[in-house]
Write a protein that holds these residues in place. Structure first.
Motif, short mmCIF file in Angstrom:
data_model
loop_
_atom_site.label_atom_id
_atom_site.label_comp_id
_atom_site.label_asym_id
_atom_site.label_seq_id
_atom_site.Cartn_x
_atom_site.Cartn_y
_atom_site.Cartn_z
N TRP A 139 -6.19 -0.04 -2.79
CA TRP A 139 -7.55 -0.02 -2.25
C TRP A 139 -8.56 0.26 -3.35
O TRP A 139 -8.26 0.94 -4.33
CB TRP A 139 -7.67 1.05 -1.16
CG TRP A 139 -6.93 0.68 0.08
CD1 TRP A 139 -5.59 0.79 0.29
CD2 TRP A 139 -7.48 0.12 1.27
NE1 TRP A 139 -5.26 0.34 1.54
CE2 TRP A 139 -6.41 -0.06 2.17
CE3 TRP A 139 -8.77 -0.22 1.68
CZ2 TRP A 139 -6.59 -0.59 3.45
CZ3 TRP A 139 -8.94 -0.73 2.95
CH2 TRP A 139 -7.86 -0.91 3.81
N LEU A 140 -9.76 -0.24 -3.17
CA LEU A 140 -10.86 -0.03 -4.10
C LEU A 140 -11.97 0.73 -3.39
O LEU A 140 -12.44 0.31 -2.34
CB LEU A 140 -11.41 -1.39 -4.58
CG LEU A 140 -12.61 -1.34 -5.52
CD1 LEU A 140 -12.19 -0.81 -6.89
CD2 LEU A 140 -13.24 -2.73 -5.66
N ILE B 51 -12.12 -0.89 0.27
CA ILE B 51 -11.84 -2.31 0.52
C ILE B 51 -10.45 -2.58 -0.04
O ILE B 51 -10.13 -2.13 -1.14
CB ILE B 51 -12.84 -3.24 -0.21
CG1 ILE B 51 -14.28 -2.90 0.11
CG2 ILE B 51 -12.56 -4.70 0.11
CD1 ILE B 51 -15.29 -3.64 -0.78
N PRO B 52 -9.59 -3.32 0.69
CA PRO B 52 -8.29 -3.66 0.12
C PRO B 52 -8.46 -4.46 -1.18
O PRO B 52 -9.28 -5.39 -1.25
CB PRO B 52 -7.63 -4.52 1.20
CG PRO B 52 -8.35 -4.17 2.46
CD PRO B 52 -9.75 -3.86 2.05
N PRO C 262 -4.36 9.45 0.50
CA PRO C 262 -3.52 9.16 -0.67
C PRO C 262 -2.68 10.38 -1.07
O PRO C 262 -3.19 11.51 -1.11
CB PRO C 262 -4.51 8.80 -1.78
CG PRO C 262 -5.86 9.08 -1.26
CD PRO C 262 -5.78 9.38 0.19
N ASN C 263 -1.41 10.15 -1.34
CA ASN C 263 -0.51 11.24 -1.74
C ASN C 263 -1.01 12.01 -2.94
O ASN C 263 -0.77 13.21 -3.06
CB ASN C 263 0.89 10.69 -2.06
CG ASN C 263 1.60 10.14 -0.85
OD1 ASN C 263 1.16 10.31 0.29
ND2 ASN C 263 2.71 9.46 -1.08
N TRP D 273 0.84 -1.20 0.00
CA TRP D 273 0.00 0.00 0.00
C TRP D 273 0.87 1.25 0.00
O TRP D 273 0.92 1.99 0.98
CB TRP D 273 -0.96 0.00 1.18
CG TRP D 273 -1.94 -1.13 1.15
CD1 TRP D 273 -2.37 -1.82 0.05
CD2 TRP D 273 -2.59 -1.74 2.25
NE1 TRP D 273 -3.25 -2.79 0.41
CE2 TRP D 273 -3.41 -2.77 1.76
CE3 TRP D 273 -2.56 -1.50 3.62
CZ2 TRP D 273 -4.20 -3.56 2.57
CZ3 TRP D 273 -3.35 -2.28 4.43
CH2 TRP D 273 -4.16 -3.29 3.91
N PRO D 274 1.57 1.52 -1.12
CA PRO D 274 2.43 2.71 -1.18
C PRO D 274 1.61 3.98 -1.41
O PRO D 274 0.43 3.93 -1.75
CB PRO D 274 3.31 2.42 -2.40
CG PRO D 274 2.43 1.60 -3.29
CD PRO D 274 1.62 0.73 -2.34
N ASN D 275 2.26 5.10 -1.23
CA ASN D 275 1.71 6.42 -1.58
C ASN D 275 0.60 6.91 -0.67
O ASN D 275 -0.36 7.54 -1.13
CB ASN D 275 1.25 6.46 -3.04
CG ASN D 275 2.36 6.17 -4.01
OD1 ASN D 275 3.47 6.69 -3.85
ND2 ASN D 275 2.12 5.31 -4.97
N TRP D 276 0.73 6.66 0.63
CA TRP D 276 -0.21 7.18 1.62
C TRP D 276 0.55 8.03 2.62
O TRP D 276 1.69 7.73 2.96
CB TRP D 276 -0.91 6.03 2.36
CG TRP D 276 -1.79 5.22 1.47
CD1 TRP D 276 -1.41 4.12 0.73
CD2 TRP D 276 -3.17 5.40 1.20
NE1 TRP D 276 -2.48 3.62 0.03
CE2 TRP D 276 -3.59 4.40 0.30
CE3 TRP D 276 -4.12 6.34 1.65
CZ2 TRP D 276 -4.88 4.29 -0.17
CZ3 TRP D 276 -5.42 6.22 1.18
CH2 TRP D 276 -5.80 5.20 0.29
#
Length: 122
Positions: free
Chosen positions: A101-102, A113-114, A62-63, A44-47
């Motif tokens: 994530w969705l 939801i992941p 989210p970034n 889960w990158p970019n958070w």
């Protein structure tokens, strides 16, 4: 696009952060950083962990929707960190996929939801 939930999901955050476009936030650690002995999930990158300016709420953002300036950021679109509590076998409509994530909706509500707990329905 429709998805089937392949594994139950329950949120660990009963009071998710909700932000409006243009809102200023305090930015903290990112999902790629190691803090102490805690390594955030590499799937889960970019958070970035953010807090409201009044300190009333915190959460992962989210970034892609943060315009950063020093230890602050401005939100460039409305955002909610609300996750769906959902059971395996449920079918949801996928609206947006972002950073593992969705954002999805079922008959009652919308939330995250992941991605690793759903699969596309053909």
């Amino acid at each position: 696009m429709k998805y089937i939930v392949t594994e139950d999901h329950r949120t660990e955050f009963p009071n998710p952060i909700k932000l409006e476009k243009g809102e200023k936030v305090i930015t903290g650690e990112t999902s790629e950083e190691t803090i102490g002995e805690t390594q955030y999930d590499e799937n889960w990158p970019n958070w970035t962990f953010c807090a409201k300016m009044d300190g009333s709420n915190k959460g992962w953002v989210p970034n892609q929707i943060i315009k950063c300036e020093d230890n602050f950021g401005y939100i460039i679109e409305d955002y909610s960190a609300k996750e769906l509590d959902i059971d395996s076998g449920a079918v949801v409509k996928g609206i947006k996929e972002l950073n593992g994530w969705l954002w999805a909706e079922n008959e009652k509500e919308e939330g995250w939801i992941p991605v690793d707990k759903v699969r596309k329905v053909e």
